[in-house]
Scaffold this active site. Structure first.
Site, PDB file in Angstrom:
ATOM      1  N   LYS A  37     -50.972 -32.104 -11.150  1.00 43.30           N
ATOM      2  CA  LYS A  37     -50.703 -33.428 -11.716  1.00 43.30           C
ATOM      3  C   LYS A  37     -51.947 -33.879 -12.466  1.00 43.30           C
ATOM      4  CE  LYS A  37     -49.601 -38.184 -10.463  1.00 43.30           C
ATOM      5  NZ  LYS A  37     -49.116 -39.062  -9.395  1.00 43.30           N
ATOM      6  N   LYS A  75     -46.900 -31.852 -13.871  1.00 46.72           N
ATOM      7  CA  LYS A  75     -46.676 -33.207 -14.380  1.00 46.72           C
ATOM      8  C   LYS A  75     -47.851 -33.654 -15.233  1.00 46.72           C
ATOM      9  CE  LYS A  75     -46.207 -37.832 -12.616  1.00 46.72           C
ATOM     10  NZ  LYS A  75     -46.402 -38.675 -11.496  1.00 46.72           N
TER      11      LYS A  75
END
Ligand code: PBG
Length: 324
Positions: free
Chosen positions: A195, A248
Site C-alpha cells: 500500500k 493499492k
C-alpha cells in the site's frame, strides 16, 4: 507492394471473433464494493468528491447491500465512521461499535453477502493516523495489539474476511495469531500488503473523515518510487499467513500488480482507489471522456495486469454495464 504474410487483424474482424480471442474478461464476480457506514437513521450524506457514493446509516446500508446482491457482486468491504473519535480509536475495538453493528445487520438481512472489514484505526482516531501515537508517529507494536482486539470484534459480529490496511509491520501474523487463538480458523486475511503513500486517496479521506491532523502517512505507507520493496512486503505477508495479497492504488501501480503476480500464486486483489474513480467521474461530467468505456477499460487493465479481485467504486455501475 509488400503484403504481410501473417495478419493479426484477421482475429479482430468483428465482435464475435474478438469475444472468442479476448484474454481478459471482466465480470461482476471480480468486484468488491467499498461502503461507508455512519451512526443514525435514514442518513445519506453524499460524498461530494465521489458522485454516487454516500455515507449511509445502517438502515440505508442494508438497502444498498440488497442492491449489490441483486447485481451479482459477491462482496462488500466496510468502513465505519463513528460519532466519537479519540486518541486510540476506541469505537474500532468496541463489540457494539458502528462497524460491528453494521456487520451484524448485513448478515441478518442479506446473509448471502460476503462481508469484508477494513481493519485500521484512521477513521476512529481523533488524530487521523492508523494506530496509537507515540513520539509523534504511529507506535507499530502497540497498534498490533489493538488490531488483534479489532479483528476479534469483527469476527464476533460475523465478518467473513478481514483486511488490515494500516501497513504495520507484523500485522498479518498478529491478526492470524489472535484469530486462531479464539478459534476463528476459517476467517481469511486479505492484506493490504503493498500500500503506497498516495495522493490518490484524497476523496476517500473526505468519505471516511480520516485525514491525518498532523504530518502524513509516509512513515508507514510505501514510497511510490519503490517496486522491489513491494515484493518484500508481499513475501513477508505471505510468510505471516495472508490469504489474499492486495496492491493499492491500482491503475498507477499496474507494474507492481504484474510483478507480484509473477512472484506469488495467492489471489491478488487491487484497490482501484477513490482518486482513480473521481478523476474518471470528473472528466466524464465535463464531457471529456466516455465514463463507461474508460471505467471498463481501466478495470480490464487492472485484471489484465494480474489482479483476481478489484475493489472499486465502479462495482455497481460496471456490473450493470457488463450485464447488458
Ligand atoms: C485506511 C484506508 C485508506 C484507504 C483504504 N483504507 C486511506 C488511507 O490510507 O489514507 C483508501 C481508499 C481509497 O482511496 O479509496 N484505512
Amino acid at each position: 507492394m509488400f503484403t504481410p504474410y501473417y495478419r493479426p487483424r484477421r482475429l479482430r474482424h468483428n465482435e464475435n471473433i474478438r469475444r472468442m480471442v479476448r484474454e481478459t474478461q471482466l465480470s461482476a464476480n471480480d468486484f468488491i464494493l467499498p461502503l461507508f457506514v455512519v451512526e443514525g437513521n435514514n442518513i445519506n450524506n453524499p460524498i461530494s468528491s465521489m458522485p454516487g457514493h454516500s455515507q449511509l446509516s445502517i438502515d440505508l446500508l442494508i438497502k444498498e447491500v440488497k442492491e449489490v446482491q441483486m447485481l451479482g457482486i459477491p462482496a462488500v468491504i466496510l468502513f465505519g465512521i463513528p460519532n466519537e473519535k479519540d486518541a486510540v480509536g476506541s469505537d474500532a475495538t468496541n463489540n457494539d461499535g458502528i462497524v460491528q453493528r453494521a456487520i451484524k445487520a448485513i448478515k441478518d438481512a442479506v446473509p448471502e453477502m460476503y462481508v469484508i472489514t477494513d481493519v485500521c484505526f484512521c477513521e476512529y482516531t481523533n488524530h487521523g493516523h492508523c494506530g496509537a501515537i507515540a513520539n509523534g508517529t504511529v507506535d507499530n507494536d502497540a497498534t498490533l495489539e489493538m488490531l488483534g482486539q479489532q479483528v476479534l470484534t469483527h469476527a464476533r459480529a460475523g465478518a467473513d474476511m478481514v483486511a488490515p490496511s494500516g501497513m504495520m509491520d507484523g500485522m498479518v501474523a498478529a491478526i492470524r495469531e489472535t484469530l486462531d487463538s479464539e478459534n476463528y480458523l476459517d476467517i481469511p486475511i486479505m492484506s493490504y500488503a503493498a500500500k503506497y503513500s498516495s495522493a490518490f486517496y484524497g476523496p476517500f479521506r473526505e468519505a471516511a473523515e480520516s485525514t491525518p491532523q498532523f504530518g502524513d502517512r509516509r512513515a508507514y505507507q510505501m514510497d511510490p518510487g519503490n517496486a522491489r520493496e513491494a515484493l518484500l512486503e508481499v513475501s513477508l505477508d505471505v510468510e505471516e499467513g495472508a490469504d489474499i495479497i492486495m496492491v493499492k492504488p491500482a491503475m498507477p501501480y499496474l507494474d507492481i500488480i504484474s510483478k507480484v503476480r509473477q512472484q506469488i500464486d495467492l489471489p491478488i486483489a487491487a484497490y482501484n482507489v477513490s482518486g482513480e474513480f473521481s478523476m474518471v467521474k470528473a472528466a466524464a461530467q465535463l464531457g471529456w471522456i466516455d465514463e463507461q468505456k474508460v471505467a471498463l477499460e481501466m478495470l480490464t487493465s487492472i485484471k489484465r495486469a494480474g489482479a483476481d479481485i478489484i475493489l472499486t467504486y465502479f462495482a455497481k455501475d460496471a456490473a450493470r454495464w457488463l450485464a447488458k
